[in-house]
Scaffold this motif. Structure first.
Motif, mmCIF file in Angstrom:
data_model
loop_
_atom_site.group_PDB
_atom_site.id
_atom_site.type_symbol
_atom_site.label_atom_id
_atom_site.label_comp_id
_atom_site.label_asym_id
_atom_site.label_seq_id
_atom_site.Cartn_x
_atom_site.Cartn_y
_atom_site.Cartn_z
ATOM 1 N N ASN A 57 28.016 50.479 46.587
ATOM 2 C CA ASN A 57 26.558 50.632 46.486
ATOM 3 C C ASN A 57 26.150 51.360 45.198
ATOM 4 O O ASN A 57 25.067 51.932 45.118
ATOM 5 C CB ASN A 57 25.968 51.300 47.726
ATOM 6 N N VAL A 95 27.295 43.540 41.356
ATOM 7 C CA VAL A 95 26.305 44.493 41.878
ATOM 8 C C VAL A 95 25.467 45.134 40.773
ATOM 9 O O VAL A 95 24.383 45.638 41.017
ATOM 10 C CB VAL A 95 26.949 45.625 42.726
ATOM 11 N N SER A 108 19.664 49.405 41.595
ATOM 12 C CA SER A 108 20.503 50.203 42.485
ATOM 13 C C SER A 108 19.740 50.666 43.734
ATOM 14 O O SER A 108 20.319 50.749 44.814
ATOM 15 C CB SER A 108 21.095 51.406 41.747
ATOM 16 N N LEU A 133 19.570 47.689 46.061
ATOM 17 C CA LEU A 133 20.916 47.438 46.568
ATOM 18 C C LEU A 133 21.231 48.402 47.713
ATOM 19 O O LEU A 133 21.672 47.989 48.790
ATOM 20 C CB LEU A 133 21.938 47.617 45.430
ATOM 21 N N ARG A 134 20.967 49.687 47.480
ATOM 22 C CA ARG A 134 21.310 50.687 48.491
ATOM 23 C C ARG A 134 20.482 50.529 49.754
ATOM 24 O O ARG A 134 20.935 50.835 50.844
ATOM 25 C CB ARG A 134 21.129 52.089 47.919
ATOM 26 N N ILE A 176 22.169 48.208 52.059
ATOM 27 C CA ILE A 176 23.500 48.580 52.519
ATOM 28 C C ILE A 176 23.378 49.858 53.346
ATOM 29 O O ILE A 176 22.892 50.870 52.860
ATOM 30 C CB ILE A 176 24.443 48.837 51.315
ATOM 31 N N TYR A 210 24.477 53.240 55.111
ATOM 32 C CA TYR A 210 25.435 54.234 54.646
ATOM 33 C C TYR A 210 25.488 55.385 55.645
ATOM 34 O O TYR A 210 24.462 55.946 56.017
ATOM 35 C CB TYR A 210 24.992 54.749 53.271
ATOM 36 N N GLY A 232 19.036 54.950 49.255
ATOM 37 C CA GLY A 232 18.228 54.138 48.360
ATOM 38 C C GLY A 232 16.874 54.744 48.055
ATOM 39 O O GLY A 232 15.883 54.022 47.923
#
Lengths: 375, 189
Positions: free
Chosen positions: A59, A76, A81, A84-85, A88, A90, B95
């Motif tokens: 990530n 990626v 970013s 992307l995160r 995903i 986490y 994020g």
């Protein structure tokens, strides 16, 4: 409200030639690893082996010095970013619930930032908390420090699921819990995992946890990937002493409750089975031709049982139908644990069982073969 | 006068705190500059401001603000910089943008420390405003200064007691606000 997604599902996550150095020290050295869509891949190794670094390149919390990470074939680095995160999930060991936010705000944080309205957020948070077995009305308005470690971990899991990501990264999510609670959460997690069918990369240093949860296990040591494979591959063909030490292959029987029937069965093809309507004559013919001492009798969708050569001969001499001499036998699915399967064989006084996958014969489990392999 | 001074102190102080946090290379010069201001005796500061702002409330307010900036700005800066790593990491991993990390995570978690700075500023402002009586800023300070000039023991005692009482009261209120914030936003519970 729909979620803007980078990808609806993950078909593969590929780490290619990843190297990351801190000063002169390698954190990861030329790592190549492919995570398949829908699997739970365990990364295991001692602390400092590079597993967390590897996880974080996915990530983009860590940018590798060289090599590429790609999801569904797309590098990626092409993604923003932040986006992307948000795609995903986490989860980390120390959970990191934000202490100034209520449970509902913690879980709904990203949804709020994504512009959902209050009502939609509350509904989604309710669903998520229910999924992780926390009654929403009791927990939504509490603060993290009012919850026990196990409850906080559940909230952490719910928060990671908020955006419904197709990929999860989990860094020792159950590491800080006491063993009893850990087992309980693993069980629940396993259920959720099955329901959601997401791709998960999961770090642990507990080999039992790895065997319980992992579809495949990647063993790392000194910044390098040593071996990756299913539990069975690691136990039965470790590439080095280190692997055999980690998976404890000298005492394979210890894994009887984590190894699955699928790991130990002998493969069986459809054409090696007999049709219940077959005459004894042609059954005998087939068995002799294939050199089978026994065979399984099954129709299109239902399994009748097994016959041995003797039974078929008997049927032929007496001129009776095949199904009259067919004996019932235990059926397993390939993800039954060995211990369950063996217990069932024992209680039914059988020495073998048939393994089915989607109603198709997949293999045979022999109790004596299992024992020989385990010792 | 007191409230105006405090309001602007908080506004500018927090702003400087955030600014120095986001531009770390300015942190040392700005905070040291404020330190220098802090080290000027308050009477001298008032006198220094006279040529610019004349007499009355304006120089008093400006002096109060200058005095209060340091504790507020420094606490804001320290608070923002010292939010435990784990919260920042998880926020980034989830994020959040840098801006969201600052305003959704760092800032709220710094509130107890910022409130601590404001509490110190309250007492500073109180002192300077009282001293403002010297330069015709009015208020209790004027009465107190009159008493001192005329050596009127009664006036000195009454106004002094009032000033003291107010200072204790305001500090107490600020203290309550601070501990409430600590309970709500403290990271070491």
């Amino acid at each position: 409200m729909t979620i803007k997604k980078l990808f609806d599902r993950v078909d593969s996550v590929r780490l290619e030639n990843i190297t990351k150095k801190y000063g002169e020290q390698f954190a990861i050295k030329n790592l190549n690893l492919e995570i398949q869509g829908g699997e739970l891949l365990i990364l295991i190794g001692r602390s400092g082996s590079g597993k967390t670094t590897a996880l974080r390149t996915i990530n983009r919390l860590i940018e590798p010095d060289s090599g590429t990470v790609s999801i569904n074939g797309a590098d990626v680095r092409e993604f923003d970013s932040v986006r992307l995160r948000r795609n995903i999930g986490y989860v980390i060991q120390n959970i990191g619930l934000l202490p100034h936010l209520r449970i509902s705000e913690n879980v709904g944080l990203l949804l709020k930032l994504e512009g959902w309205n209050e009502e939609e957020i509350r509904k989604r948070v309710r669903d998520l908390l229910t999924l992780v077995s926390l009654p929403p009305e009791r927990f939504m308005d509490r603060y993290p420090h009012e919850l026990s470690g196990g409850q906080q971990q559940r909230v952490g899991l719910a928060r990671a699921m908020a955006m419904d990501p197709p990929l999860f990264l989990m860094d020792e999510p159950f590491g800080a819990l006491d063993p009893l609670l850990r087992t309980q959460l693993q069980d629940e997690f396993f259920k959720i995992k099955k329901e959601l069918g997401r791709t998960i990369v999961f770090i642990t240093h507990d080999i039992n946890e790895a065997f319980r949860l992992g579809d495949r296990i990647a063993i790392m040591n000194n910044a390098e990937l040593i071996q990756v494979g299913t539990p069975e591959e690691l136990i039965f063909s470790p590439v080095s002493d280190l692997v055999s030490e980690i998976v404890d292959s000298k005492r394979k029987y210890r894994h009887i409750d984590t190894l699955k029937v699928g790991d130990m069965m002998q493969p069986l093809a459809r054409e090696d089975t007999l049709d219940p309507g077959m005459s004894a004559e042609s059954a005998l013919d087939l068995m002799v031709r294939k050199g089978l001492e026994f065979a399984f009798v099954m129709g299109k969708s239902e399994v009748s049982g097994r016959v041995c050569l003797n039974d078929v001969l008997k049927a032929r001499t007496r001129g009776i139908e095949l199904k009259e001499v067919t004996r019932a036998l235990p059926l397993f699915s390939s993800d039954t644990t060995l211990i369950e399967a063996l217990a069932k064989l024992k209680s039914e006084g059988e020495s073998m069982g048939l393994v089915l996958e989607d109603n198709e014969p997949a293999g045979v489990l022999f109790s004596d073969r299992v024992l020989q392999n385990l010792i | 006068m007191f409230l105006v001074a405090l309001f602007f102190s908080i506004l500018i102080g927090v702003f400087i705190g955030i600014f120095t946090y986001r531009n770390p290379k300015f942190a040392a010069p700005v905070l040291n500059g404020l330190n220098v201001v802090e080290s000027v005796p308050d009477v001298a500061l008032l006198v220094l401001l006279l040529p610019i702002f004349g007499i009355g409330t304006e120089p008093t307010i400006v002096a109060s603000i200058l005095y209060s900036l340091l504790p507020i700005a420094r606490n804001t800066y320290t608070g923002l910089s010292n939010v435990p790593r784990v919260y920042i990491e998880i926020a980034e991993a989830l994020g959040l943008t840098q801006r969201e990390v600052l305003f959704q995570v760092r800032f709220p978690l710094s509130l107890p420390l910022i409130a601590g700075g404001i509490r110190i500023a309250v007492v500073f402002t109180m002192g300077v405003v009282t001293l403002g009586g010297l330069i015709a800023a009015g208020g209790l300070g004027a009465a107190l200064q009159n008493g001192i000039q005329l050596y009127d023991m009664g006036t000195i005692l009454v106004t002094g007691a009032w000033v003291g009482f107010l200072a204790v009261l305001l500090d107490g209120i600020a203290g309550i606000i601070e501990s409430t914030l600590k309970a709500r936003y403290g990271t070491w519970s």
